[in-house]
Structures are given as C-alpha cells and as structure tokens.
Write a protein that holds these residues in place. Structure first.
Motif, PDB file in Angstrom:
ATOM      1  N   GLU A 267       0.828  -1.216   0.000  1.00  0.00           N
ATOM      2  CA  GLU A 267       0.000   0.000   0.000  1.00  0.00           C
ATOM      3  C   GLU A 267       0.854   1.254   0.000  1.00  0.00           C
ATOM      4  OE1 GLU A 267      -0.919   0.975   4.638  1.00  0.00           O
ATOM      5  OE2 GLU A 267      -2.178  -0.574   3.715  1.00  0.00           O
ATOM      6  N   HIS A 268       2.106   1.116   0.457  1.00  0.00           N
ATOM      7  CA  HIS A 268       3.008   2.269   0.484  1.00  0.00           C
ATOM      8  C   HIS A 268       3.328   2.789  -0.920  1.00  0.00           C
ATOM      9  CE1 HIS A 268       3.847   2.077   4.782  1.00  0.00           C
ATOM     10  NE2 HIS A 268       4.021   0.771   4.667  1.00  0.00           N
ATOM     11  N   HIS A 269       3.161   1.959  -1.937  1.00  0.00           N
ATOM     12  CA  HIS A 269       3.558   2.334  -3.292  1.00  0.00           C
ATOM     13  C   HIS A 269       2.371   2.559  -4.235  1.00  0.00           C
ATOM     14  CE1 HIS A 269       7.170   0.285  -1.664  1.00  0.00           C
ATOM     15  NE2 HIS A 269       7.817   1.209  -2.346  1.00  0.00           N
ATOM     16  N   GLN A 270       1.158   2.383  -3.739  1.00  0.00           N
ATOM     17  CA  GLN A 270       0.003   2.476  -4.624  1.00  0.00           C
ATOM     18  C   GLN A 270      -0.126   3.862  -5.263  1.00  0.00           C
ATOM     19  OE1 GLN A 270      -1.931  -0.196  -5.593  1.00  0.00           O
ATOM     20  NE2 GLN A 270      -0.253  -1.193  -4.490  1.00  0.00           N
ATOM     21  N   GLY A 271       0.228   4.902  -4.524  1.00  0.00           N
ATOM     22  CA  GLY A 271       0.180   6.247  -5.093  1.00  0.00           C
ATOM     23  C   GLY A 271       1.164   6.421  -6.227  1.00  0.00           C
ATOM     24  N   CYS A 272       2.378   5.866  -6.058  1.00  0.00           N
ATOM     25  CA  CYS A 272       3.392   5.936  -7.122  1.00  0.00           C
ATOM     26  C   CYS A 272       2.931   5.163  -8.354  1.00  0.00           C
ATOM     27  CB  CYS A 272       4.724   5.389  -6.612  1.00  0.00           C
ATOM     28  SG  CYS A 272       5.538   6.438  -5.383  1.00  0.00           S
ATOM     29  N   HIS A 273       2.339   3.999  -8.134  1.00  0.00           N
ATOM     30  CA  HIS A 273       1.859   3.197  -9.261  1.00  0.00           C
ATOM     31  C   HIS A 273       0.752   3.930 -10.013  1.00  0.00           C
ATOM     32  CE1 HIS A 273       3.330  -0.637  -7.000  1.00  0.00           C
ATOM     33  NE2 HIS A 273       4.318   0.075  -7.511  1.00  0.00           N
ATOM     34  N   GLN A 274      -0.113   4.624  -9.266  1.00  0.00           N
ATOM     35  CA  GLN A 274      -1.171   5.397  -9.909  1.00  0.00           C
ATOM     36  C   GLN A 274      -0.578   6.517 -10.765  1.00  0.00           C
ATOM     37  OE1 GLN A 274      -4.468   4.863  -9.914  1.00  0.00           O
ATOM     38  NE2 GLN A 274      -4.806   6.643 -11.225  1.00  0.00           N
ATOM     39  N   LEU A 275       0.426   7.187 -10.254  1.00  0.00           N
ATOM     40  CA  LEU A 275       1.074   8.267 -11.010  1.00  0.00           C
ATOM     41  C   LEU A 275       1.730   7.722 -12.279  1.00  0.00           C
ATOM     42  CD1 LEU A 275       2.735  10.311  -8.118  1.00  0.00           C
ATOM     43  CD2 LEU A 275       0.798  11.013  -9.534  1.00  0.00           C
ATOM     44  N   ILE A 276       2.360   6.562 -12.178  1.00  0.00           N
ATOM     45  CA  ILE A 276       2.997   5.960 -13.353  1.00  0.00           C
ATOM     46  C   ILE A 276       1.957   5.636 -14.413  1.00  0.00           C
ATOM     47  CG2 ILE A 276       4.281   3.946 -14.166  1.00  0.00           C
ATOM     48  CD1 ILE A 276       5.726   3.988 -11.402  1.00  0.00           C
ATOM     49  N   ARG A 277       0.813   5.113 -13.990  1.00  0.00           N
ATOM     50  CA  ARG A 277      -0.266   4.830 -14.945  1.00  0.00           C
ATOM     51  C   ARG A 277      -0.754   6.113 -15.619  1.00  0.00           C
ATOM     52  NH1 ARG A 277      -1.826   1.145 -10.896  1.00  0.00           N
ATOM     53  NH2 ARG A 277      -3.320   2.608 -10.006  1.00  0.00           N
ATOM     54  N   GLU A 278      -0.663   7.228 -14.886  1.00  0.00           N
ATOM     55  CA  GLU A 278      -1.135   8.507 -15.429  1.00  0.00           C
ATOM     56  C   GLU A 278      -0.072   9.249 -16.225  1.00  0.00           C
ATOM     57  OE1 GLU A 278      -2.531  10.563 -12.005  1.00  0.00           O
ATOM     58  OE2 GLU A 278      -4.348   9.354 -11.792  1.00  0.00           O
ATOM     59  N   GLY A 279       1.126   8.662 -16.321  1.00  0.00           N
ATOM     60  CA  GLY A 279       2.147   9.267 -17.174  1.00  0.00           C
ATOM     61  C   GLY A 279       3.420   9.693 -16.491  1.00  0.00           C
ATOM     62  N   ALA A 280       3.532   9.518 -15.171  1.00  0.00           N
ATOM     63  CA  ALA A 280       4.784   9.849 -14.497  1.00  0.00           C
ATOM     64  C   ALA A 280       5.895   8.926 -14.991  1.00  0.00           C
ATOM     65  CB  ALA A 280       4.621   9.711 -12.983  1.00  0.00           C
ATOM     66  N   ILE A 281       7.131   9.398 -14.913  1.00  0.00           N
ATOM     67  CA  ILE A 281       8.281   8.634 -15.399  1.00  0.00           C
ATOM     68  C   ILE A 281       8.752   7.671 -14.316  1.00  0.00           C
ATOM     69  CG2 ILE A 281      10.645   8.780 -16.287  1.00  0.00           C
ATOM     70  CD1 ILE A 281       9.943  11.688 -17.123  1.00  0.00           C
ATOM     71  N   LEU A 282       8.767   6.402 -14.635  1.00  0.00           N
ATOM     72  CA  LEU A 282       9.245   5.385 -13.700  1.00  0.00           C
ATOM     73  C   LEU A 282      10.764   5.470 -13.625  1.00  0.00           C
ATOM     74  CD1 LEU A 282       8.108   1.677 -13.543  1.00  0.00           C
ATOM     75  CD2 LEU A 282      10.524   2.293 -13.419  1.00  0.00           C
ATOM     76  N   VAL A 283      11.293   5.544 -12.395  1.00  0.00           N
ATOM     77  CA  VAL A 283      12.744   5.560 -12.198  1.00  0.00           C
ATOM     78  C   VAL A 283      13.102   4.565 -11.099  1.00  0.00           C
ATOM     79  CG1 VAL A 283      13.145   7.929 -12.981  1.00  0.00           C
ATOM     80  CG2 VAL A 283      12.537   7.521 -10.591  1.00  0.00           C
ATOM     81  N   ASP A 284      14.223   3.899 -11.276  1.00  0.00           N
ATOM     82  CA  ASP A 284      14.719   3.006 -10.232  1.00  0.00           C
ATOM     83  C   ASP A 284      16.177   3.313  -9.900  1.00  0.00           C
ATOM     84  OD1 ASP A 284      16.103   1.963 -12.392  1.00  0.00           O
ATOM     85  OD2 ASP A 284      14.878   0.151 -12.530  1.00  0.00           O
ATOM     86  N   HIS A 285      16.689   4.411 -10.464  1.00  0.00           N
ATOM     87  CA  HIS A 285      18.044   4.869 -10.148  1.00  0.00           C
ATOM     88  C   HIS A 285      18.081   6.387 -10.344  1.00  0.00           C
ATOM     89  CE1 HIS A 285      22.368   5.477 -10.216  1.00  0.00           C
ATOM     90  NE2 HIS A 285      22.522   4.239  -9.777  1.00  0.00           N
ATOM     91  N   PRO A 286      18.723   7.112  -9.447  1.00  0.00           N
ATOM     92  CA  PRO A 286      18.739   8.577  -9.558  1.00  0.00           C
ATOM     93  C   PRO A 286      19.413   9.106 -10.822  1.00  0.00           C
ATOM     94  CG  PRO A 286      20.195   7.824  -7.805  1.00  0.00           C
ATOM     95  CD  PRO A 286      19.376   6.652  -8.204  1.00  0.00           C
ATOM     96  N   GLU A 287      20.320   8.321 -11.402  1.00  0.00           N
ATOM     97  CA  GLU A 287      20.981   8.773 -12.623  1.00  0.00           C
ATOM     98  C   GLU A 287      19.971   8.975 -13.755  1.00  0.00           C
ATOM     99  OE1 GLU A 287      23.806  10.163 -15.113  1.00  0.00           O
ATOM    100  OE2 GLU A 287      23.999   9.766 -12.968  1.00  0.00           O
ATOM    101  N   GLN A 288      18.879   8.224 -13.728  1.00  0.00           N
ATOM    102  CA  GLN A 288      17.843   8.384 -14.751  1.00  0.00           C
ATOM    103  C   GLN A 288      17.205   9.774 -14.674  1.00  0.00           C
ATOM    104  OE1 GLN A 288      15.485   5.112 -13.479  1.00  0.00           O
ATOM    105  NE2 GLN A 288      16.698   3.559 -14.543  1.00  0.00           N
ATOM    106  N   ILE A 289      17.093  10.317 -13.467  1.00  0.00           N
ATOM    107  CA  ILE A 289      16.556  11.665 -13.293  1.00  0.00           C
ATOM    108  C   ILE A 289      17.540  12.686 -13.849  1.00  0.00           C
ATOM    109  CG2 ILE A 289      15.823  13.379 -11.598  1.00  0.00           C
ATOM    110  CD1 ILE A 289      14.913  11.105  -9.809  1.00  0.00           C
TER     111      ILE A 289
END
Length: 381
Positions: A267-289
């Motif tokens: 449940e801690h990540h459900q908000g992030c998953h919702q944002l990704i579905r809406e078009g936010a950029i998925l990142v798993d490493h800060p270098e991607q930012i």
C-alpha cells in the motif's frame, strides 16, 4: 537576522498583512493601483474592487492602537527570524516562479538566499513511509545532491525528512514551510531546520509570522516546492498521500514527474503506481533523473549565466572507485535490496566469501544492509 527593513519591504509586508495572504486580492490591488505603495494609500477605497469583507474590516481596524502594536510586533518578528526577504520585483527573486500567476509576492528566508535560483529537484512522499521508502528517499537525495542539485522538500515527517537529510550530506537542500519563520512544523524538526540553514541550505516561506500550520496552507506550500524545481520525485506514496497533490500541481506547472515503483501488493507504493499509470516517469536509479533533466538543467543555467552557455550547471561526480575484487558484487547490487541467498546464487559465491566482501563494501560506503537485504548506498568519495 535582518538589521532593518527597507520601505519597499515594509510596504509589501503591509499589503500582504492587510489581504491576509490572499494571492488573488494582492495581485488584483496591484493591477488596479499600479504599485504596492499606491494600493496601500488607497486602502479606504478598496470596497470598489469587491474584495472580501475580512480585508475591508482589517483596513478599518488597521489604524487602531492595538492593531498597530500587533503589526509592529509582526515586523519585529520578521527581522528577528529572517536572514533575507525577496519580493517578486527583486532581481534575487527565483526566476523559476516568475511566470506563475500564483507566485508568492514575497518570500521570507533563513540561510543562503542565492541558492533559490539554483537547479533543484523536489523529493516528496508519505509522512508515514516504510523503512525501505525512507532509505530510498535518502539515497536518491544523497546521489542527486552529490551531482550538484539542491534537494527541495517541505520539511514534513517521513519522506521529506529523509530527502532533506540526504541532501544535507552535501550542503544542498532547501525547505519550504507552511507556517511563518517564527515556528517549525513539525516541531520535532527544529534541529533539522537549524542544520539546513546553518549548513549552506535555506528555509523559506511565503507566510507571515504567527501563521499556524493550517490545512489549506500545505497545498500552497506544495506549489512553491514544485515551482522551484526542475522535476518532482515521488519516492513513496499511498493513494491518499498529500504528495499526490504536489504531483498534480507539478503537472499543471509543466514539470517532469518521477515515481519510484514498489511491490504490487504494498500500500506504500500504490500512489506511485497510480502516477505511473497517469504518465509519471518510472525511475529506479537517480541517474535516470539526471539524464531526463539534462536539457532543463542546461536551460536554467543559461538563463542565470547567459554569458557562458557552454558550461553546464551540473557537473557529474566521478564514478565511485570500487576495488577490482569487489566490482562484480557492487555491479550486482541494486537500490532495492537483495537477500544473501539471492546474491550467493547470482554470483556463485559461498556465504562466507560473500559476507566478507559485503562488509568491505559497507566500509567503503558503497553498500548497506537494511531489514536483511543488501543494497547500494551513496558513492564513496
């Protein structure tokens, strides 16, 4: 602490006080009368603009001795708690905010005012994060501040706190408050706030002293957090997290929005998953930012330094120096964490050898253990 207030600053503060932080009323008066002093001089005629009755009442009471004494007390508090004040008409005002119709007319701050115009990345998220979310926010902030970005957040509990602490390791963090500078919310962050201001960071607010942490002040704070930043990272958020408001504001401002994914059942990540579905950029490493914001960073640098368009605003830190015998293990580690068994299987090492190498990486500051999992952390110097 300010030695004295200029007449221009006193005028801005006075008008801001009379309209009780109302952005629409402030700019309506400024548009109609042409200047802040003219608007104050004509305050007894404000009724023709159909302003809120509370503003008109405050004008009527302003000349009374009790109100004058209160206003002088407010000015004294501003001088006591502020290291600087900038209005939107000053050259030092953050250029990132100037194009917004709801920009704060003035900003009160402690610490280094010159960093307001530096390249910033906002990191926000849940006030009650998981231990993993807190660590990830810290790690991303540590890495990004090491690259030269200032970490911007709202001084709240949880993810905000972790982000500030990560940025603080390189003296690169900025906190935006939802109260006046005379108080700290949350109270347990008084020491953190003091460290930020003392260690080359800054703490700012648009609110006058004696302003309590009212609920509607936090979305207002969030527009400044996102407005100052090149991009906004949601490190961890539930579906009801207030950080999703910041993401919505950032989207309206045209900012890049990044989100860190997590376990699908968390449940801690459900908000992030919702944002990704809406078009936010998925990142798993800060270098991607860093890579995604390269053009925006260069654009901001050129606005601040038009005479030198060839020099990038951000200089990437060198890759960490990893001893040759630890390179394979370091490469296998990620920012999420793996168990000892997973690493043993993936690297074909026995547990004793692997444990010894993990300990070496920890001593170099390249790895850490959290909840039984091993993951990367900030780069060694």
């Amino acid at each position: 602490m300010l030695q004295q207030l200029s007449q221009s600053q006193r005028d801005f503060i006075c008008l801001w006080y009379l309209v009780q932080h109302s952005l629409s009323s402030f700019y309506k008066l400024l548009d109609y009368y042409g200047s802040v002093p003219s608007a104050i001089a004509a305050r007894h005629d404000w009724a023709i603009l159909n302003l809120h009755s509370s503003h008109l009442k405050r004008v009527q009471e302003f000349e009374q001795p009790l109100q004058q004494a209160h206003f002088e007390k407010l000015l004294h508090s501003i001088q006591t708690h502020s290291d600087f004040i900038v209005t939107f008409q000053d050259d030092a005002y953050p250029q990132q905010l100037l194009n917004y119709v709801d920009k704060p007319p003035l900003i009160f701050g402690q610490g280094q005012f010159n960093i307001l115009n530096e390249a910033q990345i906002a990191i926000v998220g849940s006030r009650k994060p998981s231990p993993h979310g807190r660590q990830v926010a810290y790690d991303f902030a540590y890495y990004l501040s090491e690259q030269g970005f200032y970490i911007n957040s709202g001084l709240a509990l949880g993810i905000d706190e972790a982000a500030h602490l990560g940025g603080l390791q390189h003296g690169r963090t900025l906190a935006v408050m939802a109260t006046g500078l005379d108080q700290t919310y949350s109270r347990q962050h008084q020491n953190l706030r003091t460290k930020i201001a003392a260690q080359d960071g800054t703490v700012i607010t648009e609110f006058l002293p004696f302003t309590p942490p009212l609920q509607h002040n936090f979305p207002r704070r969030n527009r400044i957090v996102s407005g100052l930043s090149l991009g906004v990272l949601i490190a961890e958020a539930t579906l009801k997290s207030g950080s999703l408001i910041t993401a919505k504001i950032a989207a309206e401002q045209g900012k890049s929005i990044f989100a860190i994914p997590g376990h699908i059942y968390s449940e801690h990540h459900q908000g992030c998953h919702q944002l990704i579905r809406e078009g936010a950029i998925l990142v798993d490493h800060p270098e991607q930012i860093v890579e995604d914001l390269a053009l925006a960073t260069q654009w901001q640098h050129q606005r601040l330094h038009p005479q030198n368009t060839a020099t990038p605003a951000i200089k990437l830190a060198p890759e960490p120096k990893v001893p040759a015998h630890l390179q394979a293990l370091y490469t296998a580690l990620d920012w999420q964490g793996q168990s000892l068994d997973q690493l043993c299987a993936g690297l074909n090492l026995d547990a004793a050898d692997l444990t010894a190498k993990l300990m070496e990486l920890e001593l170099f500051g390249l790895a850490m253990q959290q909840s039984g999992l091993y993951l990367r952390c900030g780069s060694a110097q």
